[in-house]
Scaffold this motif. Structure first.
Motif, PDB file in Angstrom:
ATOM      1  N   ILE A 258       0.838  -1.380  -0.042  1.00  0.00           N
ATOM      2  CA  ILE A 258       0.025  -0.083   0.077  1.00  0.00           C
ATOM      3  C   ILE A 258       0.968   1.191   0.114  1.00  0.00           C
ATOM      4  N   ASP A 259       2.049   1.377   0.654  1.00  0.00           N
ATOM      5  CA  ASP A 259       2.729   2.177   0.868  1.00  0.00           C
ATOM      6  C   ASP A 259       3.277   2.519  -0.742  1.00  0.00           C
ATOM      7  N   ALA A 260       3.582   1.413  -1.405  1.00  0.00           N
ATOM      8  CA  ALA A 260       4.146   1.733  -2.840  1.00  0.00           C
ATOM      9  C   ALA A 260       3.265   2.474  -3.748  1.00  0.00           C
ATOM     10  N   ILE A 261       2.166   2.582  -3.738  1.00  0.00           N
ATOM     11  CA  ILE A 261       1.147   3.095  -4.386  1.00  0.00           C
ATOM     12  C   ILE A 261       1.525   4.610  -4.538  1.00  0.00           C
ATOM     13  N   PRO A 262       1.770   5.223  -5.437  1.00  0.00           N
ATOM     14  CA  PRO A 262       2.121   6.773  -5.635  1.00  0.00           C
ATOM     15  C   PRO A 262       0.585   7.676  -5.130  1.00  0.00           C
ATOM     16  N   ARG A 263       0.974   8.519  -4.422  1.00  0.00           N
ATOM     17  CA  ARG A 263      -0.072   9.363  -3.712  1.00  0.00           C
ATOM     18  C   ARG A 263      -0.225  10.801  -4.567  1.00  0.00           C
TER      19      ARG A 263
ATOM     20  N   LEU B 210      -1.173   7.038 -15.020  1.00  0.00           N
ATOM     21  CA  LEU B 210      -1.119   8.476 -14.680  1.00  0.00           C
ATOM     22  C   LEU B 210      -0.398   8.906 -13.387  1.00  0.00           C
ATOM     23  N   ALA B 211      -0.595   8.122 -12.380  1.00  0.00           N
ATOM     24  CA  ALA B 211      -0.016   8.360 -10.973  1.00  0.00           C
ATOM     25  C   ALA B 211       1.410   8.196 -11.075  1.00  0.00           C
ATOM     26  N   LEU B 212       1.986   7.229 -11.839  1.00  0.00           N
ATOM     27  CA  LEU B 212       3.225   7.033 -12.117  1.00  0.00           C
ATOM     28  C   LEU B 212       4.016   8.088 -12.739  1.00  0.00           C
ATOM     29  N   VAL B 213       3.524   8.708 -13.951  1.00  0.00           N
ATOM     30  CA  VAL B 213       3.919   9.596 -14.686  1.00  0.00           C
ATOM     31  C   VAL B 213       4.080  10.955 -13.809  1.00  0.00           C
ATOM     32  N   ARG B 214       2.836  11.279 -13.160  1.00  0.00           N
ATOM     33  CA  ARG B 214       2.997  12.284 -12.384  1.00  0.00           C
ATOM     34  C   ARG B 214       4.150  12.427 -11.319  1.00  0.00           C
ATOM     35  N   GLN B 215       4.454  11.407 -10.749  1.00  0.00           N
ATOM     36  CA  GLN B 215       5.498  11.570  -9.706  1.00  0.00           C
ATOM     37  C   GLN B 215       6.986  11.612 -10.584  1.00  0.00           C
ATOM     38  N   ALA B 216       7.173  10.954 -11.933  1.00  0.00           N
ATOM     39  CA  ALA B 216       8.522  10.930 -12.281  1.00  0.00           C
ATOM     40  C   ALA B 216       8.695  12.025 -13.152  1.00  0.00           C
ATOM     41  N   ALA B 217       7.818  12.588 -13.988  1.00  0.00           N
ATOM     42  CA  ALA B 217       7.781  13.196 -14.903  1.00  0.00           C
ATOM     43  C   ALA B 217       7.624  14.922 -14.465  1.00  0.00           C
TER      44      ALA B 217
END
Lengths: 326, 328
Positions: A258-263, B210-217
């Motif tokens: 759960i911690d690994a999910i980007p927030r 989308l969440a992954l891209v938001r954090q990396a880009a």
């Protein structure tokens, strides 16, 4: 929801034997499911979540022999050790299935109307004509536009989302009491995923159906499941109500996942949180807690003995962790 | 910041099969990549994001438009000079099970790339392999393992090491972590952040997450039916999405918190992405757009700049941006 569970799984253990290897992808899994209830089974690839659901129903890849022990009671019928005839009479009728990739589950050479009607005819014992009418109803029920024209189309003429709607129509054609959905939205785009999840929920409510939802997406779990079972290396790590397990996970593996999910409040450009190390390779049963090598909280002794699933400080949540249990 | 890669008015088409019409998979796309920057490219399947990436590296042949590397139009180059420029732009594929040869060891897989670049001596190559493995976070002991013995995350690291062997300036990463498990994803994502910081590589990060891209880009482009519909800083696009499609896309991502997820109003999205063989007239998004008016069917949407960096291809962009401000 009625009080009597429709599905009772107890100490389910599955050994898979191929020509060369023997592995144990499912190790002592127990859970119950009531009508109208959704249980999400969460885990990474190789955690045994799919085998848990399909092996007891005789659904295994060709060339693999499954050695199933424990008990799977569906409406009072024991599935473990049941003959093929019994299993066949349940599959597709009382128990419906949805697979991840609708294209490989559908027959590419037959019109979708036929494919839906076929299931209705077989399981409901109705005439071909009645089955066709039923197919039309089902196409409407799963929200496809222009239903009459759709019946005559082939799977390749449809988009991924529409194909998955056809799969859902087939799976509910015989009004099953239990629906097993294996990553039903993983191959779909987010906008379509939202539509399909909503459709599944509507159908479930209308038919008072129980659902096992196999997924790796915590967002899907949060929206769709009443309870969640977290699997790691074929074993139950944690099980409990969704709103408890996802908000306040207790098992270190669930916490890490759960911690690994980007927030949303993660800073743009900040580093990603994740678990260190690698998931275990399927093989012989692991002696102690399988998560020990990756666990931040592990102590000496974690690797010695397999932790049993125990009630945590919250009686609704159970976890298998030597540190928590101690 | 200096642009290392510029794409100008790129068009890539595929001929239709039989009576089928030509598909414009990439339809007049212009984007920019700066050194040491991760830029996201998001959109639904079939929107043309992979074709754009493939067109940039020459895996597809664009019909028109320009790909400019380091100020030089690749279309004006040939022979060795083209090869050298192409080498500087590498592709990382989605599926590390398909992109590596099962019968090669990790060392051989990387060595092959070094031989192609012309690192002559065996000793030099061996030293470089050790260095590359270290760079992608693999123990030097994996050098003699067969690639088939490795996990998905490890294989993707080997694939990245192979691309880095030729010392690229730009990496086109096509869904590089979507085949990996959640617990492994973060490790590989952090590797991309490290490569950006340590080597100054620019990354075009193609993804549907989308969440992954938001954090990396730091910047992101949103693509729909072959066109860029919105582009800008990640803070702008995610913080103040002003194209109806971007809004719809962002609102569709489920939240892992059940309290938020169950209260969330899921937007009622009309239909699916239309067939690219027969795109709608005017604005391509109008068939699914809640704001569409008659004009949208007749005229292509104008490009509106909300800030010098935030651009939106929608006539209502200003109104949408205003509304999201008052709502927030």
């Amino acid at each position: 929801m009625t009080a009597e569970p429709i599905l009772i799984v107890k100490d389910l253990t599955i050994d898979l034997l191929t020509a060369h290897t023997a592995v144990r992808p499912v190790d002592s899994i127990s859970y119950q499911l009531r009508r109208g209830e959704t249980l999400a089974i969460v885990g990474e690839s190789g955690s045994g979540k799919t085998v848990t659901c399909f092996a007891p129903l005789g659904l295994m890849p060709v060339g693999v022999k499954a050695d199933v022990s424990g008990s799977v009671l569906f409406e009072g019928t024991e599935l473990v050790g049941a003959n093929e005839e019994t299993l066949r009479s349940l599959r597709g009728k009382s128990i419906g299935f949805i697979f991840q990739d609708p294209m490989s589950a559908l027959n590419p050479a037959r019109r979708i109307g036929h494919q839906i009607a076929e299931v209705a005819e077989l399981h409901l014992g109705i005439t071909p004509r009645a089955a066709e009418a039923r197919a039309l109803d089902l196409i409407k029920m799963v929200g496809m536009s222009d239903p009459n024209a759709r019946l005559k189309q082939y799977p390749h003429e449809l988009s991924g989302g529409l194909r998955q709607r056809v799969m859902i129509a087939i799976s509910i054609a015989a009004e099953p009491k239990l629906l097993v959905a294996d990553e039903p939205t993983t191959a779909l785009d987010v906008t379509v995923q939202a539509q399909i999840l909503r459709l599944l929920k509507e159908i479930q409510a209308r038919m008072d159906m129980a659902m096992v939802l196999i997924t790796h997406d915590m967002g899907v779990v949060a929206g769709a499941a009443d309870r969640v079972l977290v699997m790691y290396a074929g074993r139950q790590a944690e099980v409990g109500p969704t709103e408890k397990v996802l908000v306040a996970p207790r098992h270190p593996y669930t916490m890490g996942l759960i911690d690994a999910i980007p927030r949303r409040d993660d800073a743009i450009g900040s580093r990603f949180r994740g678990l260190s190390g690698l998931p275990p390779i399927l093989g012989a049963p692991i002696k102690g807690c399988a998560f020990t090598p990756r666990c931040r909280h592990s102590v000496e002794g974690c690797g010695a003995q397999r932790p049993p699933l125990r009630t945590t400080a919250d009686p609704a949540v159970m976890a298998a962790c030597p540190v928590l249990n101690a | 910041m200096k642009a290392v890669l510029e794409v100008e008015h790129l068009v890539t088409s595929f001929p239709g099969v039989g009576r089928g019409k030509t598909v414009r998979a990439v339809n007049d796309v212009s984007i920019v990549l700066h050194s040491g920057e991760i830029v996201g490219l998001v959109g639904e399947s079939g929107c043309g994001k992979s074709t754009l990436g493939r067109s940039i590296v020459g895996l597809e042949k664009p019909e028109s438009g320009r790909v400019i590397f380091d100020g030089v139009d690749l279309g004006s180059l040939s022979g060795n000079r083209l090869r050298a420029a192409r080498r500087a732009v590498q592709y990382v594929f989605q599926d590390p099970y398909a992109s590596l040869n099962d019968r090669q060891t990790v060392g051989e897989a990387i060595d092959e790339a070094l031989i192609i670049v012309g690192v002559a001596s065996k000793a030099e190559r061996s030293a470089r392999i050790g260095q590359l493995l270290d760079q992608v976070g693999l123990a030097s002991a994996v050098r003699d393992r067969f690639t088939r013995e490795l996990s998905g995350g490890q294989r993707q690291r080997v694939a990245i090491a192979r691309s880095l062997a030729v010392e690229p300036r730009v990496l086109i990463c096509d869904e590089p972590v979507s085949a990996l498990d959640l617990s492994i994803r973060a490790q590989v994502m952090n590797l991309f952040l490290d490569l950006r910081d340590q080597l100054g590589v620019a990354c075009l990060f193609i993804a549907h997450d989308l969440a992954l891209v938001r954090q990396a880009a730091t910047r992101v482009y949103v693509m729909y039916l072959g066109k860029i519909v919105e582009g800008g800083g990640s803070d702008e696009v995610y913080g103040r999405p002003s194209h109806p499609y971007t809004q719809m896309l962002l609102a569709s991502v489920p939240e892992a918190d059940p309290m938020i997820e169950r209260r969330r109003k899921i937007p009622l999205i009309k239909g699916e992405i239309p067939s690219p063989t027969n795109p709608p007239s005017g604005c391509f998004f109008r068939t699914r757009c809640p704001l569409a008016v008659g004009e949208c069917a007749r005229i292509e949407p104008p490009t509106i700049f909300l800030t010098p960096t935030h651009r939106i291809a929608c006539r209502f962009a200003n109104e949408i941006a205003q509304k999201s401000l008052t709502d927030a």
